[in-house]
Design a protein around this motif. Structure first.
Motif, PDB file in Angstrom:
ATOM      1  N   ASP A 147      -4.805  -0.041 -28.388  1.00  0.00           N
ATOM      2  CA  ASP A 147      -5.067   1.423 -28.710  1.00  0.00           C
ATOM      3  C   ASP A 147      -5.280   1.545 -30.161  1.00  0.00           C
ATOM      4  O   ASP A 147      -4.600   1.219 -30.974  1.00  0.00           O
ATOM      5  N   PRO A 148      -6.639   2.234 -30.794  1.00  0.00           N
ATOM      6  CA  PRO A 148      -6.759   2.208 -32.061  1.00  0.00           C
ATOM      7  C   PRO A 148      -5.885   3.099 -32.568  1.00  0.00           C
ATOM      8  O   PRO A 148      -5.678   3.035 -33.922  1.00  0.00           O
ATOM      9  N   LEU A 149      -5.552   4.302 -31.910  1.00  0.00           N
ATOM     10  CA  LEU A 149      -4.799   5.347 -32.501  1.00  0.00           C
ATOM     11  C   LEU A 149      -3.312   4.727 -32.696  1.00  0.00           C
ATOM     12  O   LEU A 149      -2.707   5.107 -33.743  1.00  0.00           O
ATOM     13  N   ASN A 150      -2.809   4.060 -31.968  1.00  0.00           N
ATOM     14  CA  ASN A 150      -1.323   3.349 -31.848  1.00  0.00           C
ATOM     15  C   ASN A 150      -1.456   2.602 -33.338  1.00  0.00           C
ATOM     16  O   ASN A 150      -0.603   2.500 -34.036  1.00  0.00           O
ATOM     17  N   LEU A 151      -2.455   1.633 -33.393  1.00  0.00           N
ATOM     18  CA  LEU A 151      -2.718   0.768 -34.423  1.00  0.00           C
ATOM     19  C   LEU A 151      -2.882   1.499 -35.818  1.00  0.00           C
ATOM     20  O   LEU A 151      -2.296   1.087 -36.747  1.00  0.00           O
ATOM     21  N   ALA A 152      -3.339   2.669 -35.766  1.00  0.00           N
ATOM     22  CA  ALA A 152      -3.565   3.348 -37.162  1.00  0.00           C
ATOM     23  C   ALA A 152      -2.144   4.033 -37.542  1.00  0.00           C
ATOM     24  O   ALA A 152      -1.849   3.881 -38.842  1.00  0.00           O
ATOM     25  N   GLN A 153      -1.467   4.553 -36.638  1.00  0.00           N
ATOM     26  CA  GLN A 153      -0.217   5.198 -36.743  1.00  0.00           C
ATOM     27  C   GLN A 153       0.722   3.993 -37.350  1.00  0.00           C
ATOM     28  O   GLN A 153       1.639   4.162 -38.176  1.00  0.00           O
TER      29      GLN A 153
END
Length: 343
Positions: A220-226
């Motif tokens: 999940d790129p959003l989870n990685l970014a957060q």
């Protein structure tokens, strides 16, 4: 992070050609089919196409929901205030648009909704319903076409742009961490770094919107970014706190016996490895060894003063954040993704 001219110059030209061609085709199709309110077909598509995919999806959502709020407000105002003076009916419709937009969490869509109300009641009177209905339908079609084009034809991905900016921020954070004990303390560099981090955080909704359209598989790129912003933000806070602590401790103090210098140096190397997409096994192994060394030293020689206690707590927090830091995907650059096939 600056791009080379060869890589950055084709992007605006490709987007201009794509957007101009799509808008010309939409206007020609609306004119050929005699589609009522066909202008809003092109405006709905343009709302999505004029920016990257994630931001375009959010802008399209604002326009579409604002239009729907305006349609509902016109129906209620025309029914409940049909016999009232026109200014009162328009005022009631605009008030309803603002209330509906607030309930829907719109930031700018209420402007479009207000235009629907004013355009329907002020310019079309009792014959408002064809205008409001066809404007809503053409806006829906335009936003949908814009998302499809933005996804599949020279797609400018919000995720790639975000990762490129985050990569440069991590590299600058590594430089700032290395300078903790080498420069005079000043809050200004850390404030600028924090503003850049907050800017990256404000762009996370774009990543969420883009992810909802693309349905990406894998991590999940959003989870990685957060998670990356959380851990790197902790590193930034530790660097800001360590700067005055080390300046006050001095080279001959008891605090100098703690392994802060190799930990900071190894931490900067680990930040650079994470920014470049490397797994950072060597720097992670060195960080773990330094943290264990610091832990054993604290057990054998507990901090004797407030300065040593603050130094050790920040070093432990710094090492934990660095060890929890995840790596950006390797090779992301702020460029167009080109013709994209659905995953």
């Amino acid at each position: 992070m600056a791009s080379s001219p060869s890589s950055s110059s084709p992007a605006p030209l490709a987007l201009i050609l794509r957007n101009g061609s799509v808008l010309a085709l939409l206007m020609a199709a609306a004119a050929f089919l005699g589609l009522p309110e066909g202008l809003f077909l092109a405006l709905g598509a343009l709302t999505v196409l004029e920016s990257d995919l994630g931001q375009g999806v959010l802008a399209g959502r604002e326009r579409l929901l604002g239009t729907l709020c305006g349609l509902v407000a016109v129906v209620i105002a025309a029914g409940a205030l049909g016999g009232a003076p026109l200014p009162l009916a328009i005022f009631g419709g605009l008030t309803l648009v603002r209330l509906f937009s607030f309930a829907a969490g719109l930031r700018s869509g209420y402007i479009v909704g207000g235009q629907v109300v004013a355009g329907s009641l002020l310019h079309h009177g009792l014959e408002w319903w064809p205008y409001a209905l066809f404007r809503t339908v053409t806006t829906l079609l335009g936003v949908g076409i814009g998302i499809l084009v933005s996804r599949h034809i020279y797609s400018q991905r919000s995720l790639l742009l975000w990762q490129a900016d985050c990569r440069q921020w991590l590299l600058d954070l590594a430089d700032a961490l290395e300078r903790v004990a080498l420069t005079q303390h000043s809050e200004e560099p850390y404030l600028r770094m924090r503003e850049r981090r907050d800017g990256l955080r404000r762009r996370l909704p774009q990543l969420a919107a883009e992810q909802g359209v693309l349905h990406l598989s894998g991590e999940d790129p959003l989870n990685l970014a957060q998670d990356l912003l959380l851990q790197a933000g902790t590193v930034l806070s530790c660097a800001r706190d360590l700067h005055p602590i080390l300046a006050a401790a001095g080279p001959g103090s008891a605090a100098a016996t703690f392994p802060w210098a190799p930990l900071i140096s190894c931490g900067a190397a680990h930040l650079r490895a994470s920014a470049c997409g490397s797994d950072g096994r060597r720097s992670r192994r060195d960080l773990q060894a330094l943290r264990q060394r610091l832990q054993r030293q604290l057990e054998d020689q507990p901090p004797s003063g407030e300065g040593e206690l603050l130094l050790c707590s920040r070093l432990l927090m710094l090492s934990d954040a660095l060890l929890s830091l995840r790596s950006l995907p390797a090779g992301a650059r702020p460029a167009l993704a080109g013709p994209v096939r659905a995953p």
